[in-house]
Scaffold this active site. Structure first.
Site, PDB file in Angstrom:
ATOM      1  N   SER A  30      49.874  68.034  -6.613  1.00 29.79           N
ATOM      2  CA  SER A  30      49.639  69.410  -7.059  1.00 29.79           C
ATOM      3  C   SER A  30      50.898  70.275  -6.931  1.00 29.79           C
ATOM      4  O   SER A  30      51.119  71.171  -7.755  1.00 29.79           O
ATOM      5  CB  SER A  30      48.483  70.024  -6.265  1.00 29.79           C
ATOM      6  N   GLY A  84      56.646  66.257  -4.039  1.00 27.49           N
ATOM      7  CA  GLY A  84      55.909  66.799  -2.903  1.00 27.49           C
ATOM      8  C   GLY A  84      55.857  65.788  -1.767  1.00 27.49           C
ATOM      9  O   GLY A  84      56.487  64.723  -1.826  1.00 27.49           O
ATOM     10  N   ALA A  85      55.105  66.115  -0.726  1.00 25.73           N
ATOM     11  CA  ALA A  85      54.929  65.200   0.405  1.00 25.73           C
ATOM     12  C   ALA A  85      53.642  65.565   1.138  1.00 25.73           C
ATOM     13  O   ALA A  85      53.154  66.690   1.031  1.00 25.73           O
ATOM     14  CB  ALA A  85      56.110  65.293   1.362  1.00 25.73           C
ATOM     15  N   LYS A  96      54.239  59.987   2.305  1.00 26.08           N
ATOM     16  CA  LYS A  96      53.859  60.253   0.921  1.00 26.08           C
ATOM     17  C   LYS A  96      52.824  59.219   0.481  1.00 26.08           C
ATOM     18  O   LYS A  96      52.633  58.211   1.121  1.00 26.08           O
ATOM     19  CB  LYS A  96      55.088  60.173   0.000  1.00 26.08           C
ATOM     20  N   GLY A  97      52.173  59.544  -0.634  1.00 25.04           N
ATOM     21  CA  GLY A  97      51.217  58.590  -1.185  1.00 25.04           C
ATOM     22  C   GLY A  97      49.793  59.088  -1.193  1.00 25.04           C
ATOM     23  O   GLY A  97      48.889  58.384  -1.635  1.00 25.04           O
ATOM     24  N   GLU A 105      57.098  56.595  -6.747  1.00 16.34           N
ATOM     25  CA  GLU A 105      57.841  57.723  -6.138  1.00 16.34           C
ATOM     26  C   GLU A 105      59.030  57.213  -5.342  1.00 16.34           C
ATOM     27  O   GLU A 105      60.117  57.787  -5.397  1.00 16.34           O
ATOM     28  CB  GLU A 105      56.909  58.541  -5.234  1.00 16.34           C
TER      29      GLU A 105
HETATM   30  C1  5RP Z   1      51.591  61.532  -4.305  1.00 14.36           C
HETATM   31  C2  5RP Z   1      52.291  62.212  -3.204  1.00 14.36           C
HETATM   32  C3  5RP Z   1      52.253  63.703  -3.203  1.00 14.36           C
HETATM   33  O1  5RP Z   1      53.554  64.177  -3.283  1.00 14.36           O
HETATM   34  C4  5RP Z   1      51.614  64.181  -1.925  1.00 14.36           C
HETATM   35  O2  5RP Z   1      50.319  63.607  -1.847  1.00 14.36           O
HETATM   36  C5  5RP Z   1      51.521  65.703  -1.870  1.00 14.36           C
HETATM   37  O3  5RP Z   1      50.635  66.147  -2.841  1.00 14.36           O
HETATM   38  P1  5RP Z   1      50.248  67.682  -2.965  1.00 14.36           P
HETATM   39  O4  5RP Z   1      51.454  68.396  -3.456  1.00 14.36           O
HETATM   40  O5  5RP Z   1      49.109  67.694  -3.946  1.00 14.36           O
HETATM   41  O6  5RP Z   1      49.808  68.144  -1.602  1.00 14.36           O
HETATM   42  O7  5RP Z   1      52.892  61.629  -2.341  1.00 14.36           O
HETATM   43  O8  5RP Z   1      51.592  60.145  -4.134  1.00 14.36           O
END
Ligand code: 5RP
Length: 230
Positions: A30, A84-85, A96-97, A105
């Protein structure tokens, strides 16, 4: 201030690092999607960049909004990745993930000269591990791989639930056709040792510990953003 607004603040700051002509890795989630929306506005105004998406989901959004895309095979060396992370520590180690795109990624981040993380304060931790660690595994031998992960973690003093990620009744499948185990280890005091150890398991395709990949994190708070750099 709501959570979405903080994501937009982080994305706006990240956009300042994007230069004309850049080959850009584009993250998933997001927060990364807020970045894509802002990037698309700049592209519409004439900014020229080539994007390499880290997931099919991101690719769809980029195409919908008019951000030009290439595959990583067409652009195997990138200038910058913005992503993102789920967790960030003060040495810029990441989990991440959460969005299921960790393998692409990590490949894209590793192919980039720089990686900038965009997140809000809720993602910053003293020690990684409150967020369950996503581990991407081959569907073949899933039960054996899960036991091997358990044993490898236990040798490092880590225990906790290791759950197969689901989508409805079925196992969640990544863009690469793999499954994800979400490991609730709690505090991961030696992330480097865990990362190395997980790589020794044949069924593990990749794990969500991103170490020595990001060089800057833009962390949005309710009023403004700060940075963590290494
Ligand atoms: C996807 C990721 C995203 O970067 C992580 O889950 C953060 O997501 P968001 O910005 O929705 O909090 O690693 O695999």
């Amino acid at each position: 201030m709501d959570a979405r607004h903080m994501k937009i603040i982080a994305a706006q700051e990240a956009l300042k690092h994007v230069e004309h002509g850049m080959r850009l890795g584009i993250g998933t989630g997001s927060t990364a999607e807020e970045f894509v929306r802002l990037l698309a506005e700049k592209v519409a105004e004439g900014l020229e960049v080539r994007g390499v998406p880290t997931s099919e989901r991101t690719a769809r959004l980029c195409l919908e909004l008019g951000v030009p895309l290439n595959s990583l095979d067409e652009l195997p060396e990138l200038d910058l990745t913005i992503d993102g992370a789920d967790e960030v520590d003060n040495q810029l180690r990441l989990i991440k993930g959460g969005g299921g795109a960790l393998l692409r990624e990590k490949i894209v981040a590793a192919a980039s000269a720089r990686m900038i993380v965009i997140a809000d304060e809720s993602k910053v931790v003293d020690t990684l591990g409150k967020y369950p660690l996503p581990i991407e595994v081959n569907p073949f031998g899933l039960a054996a791989t899960r036991i091997a992960v358990e044993k490898c973690a236990s040798r490092l003093g880590l225990t906790g639930d290791i759950a197969l990620r689901k989508r409805g009744e079925d196992a969640y499948e990544t863009d690469g056709g793999h499954y994800i185990l979400d490991a609730s280890f709690g505090r991961i005091s030696d992330a480097e040792a865990l990362a190395a150890s997980l790589y020794s398991i044949p069924g593990v395709v990749e794990h969500g510990l991103f170490i020595n990949l990001a060089s800057l994190a833009i962390i949005a708070g309710p009023q403004s953003a700060r940075t963590i750099a290494v």
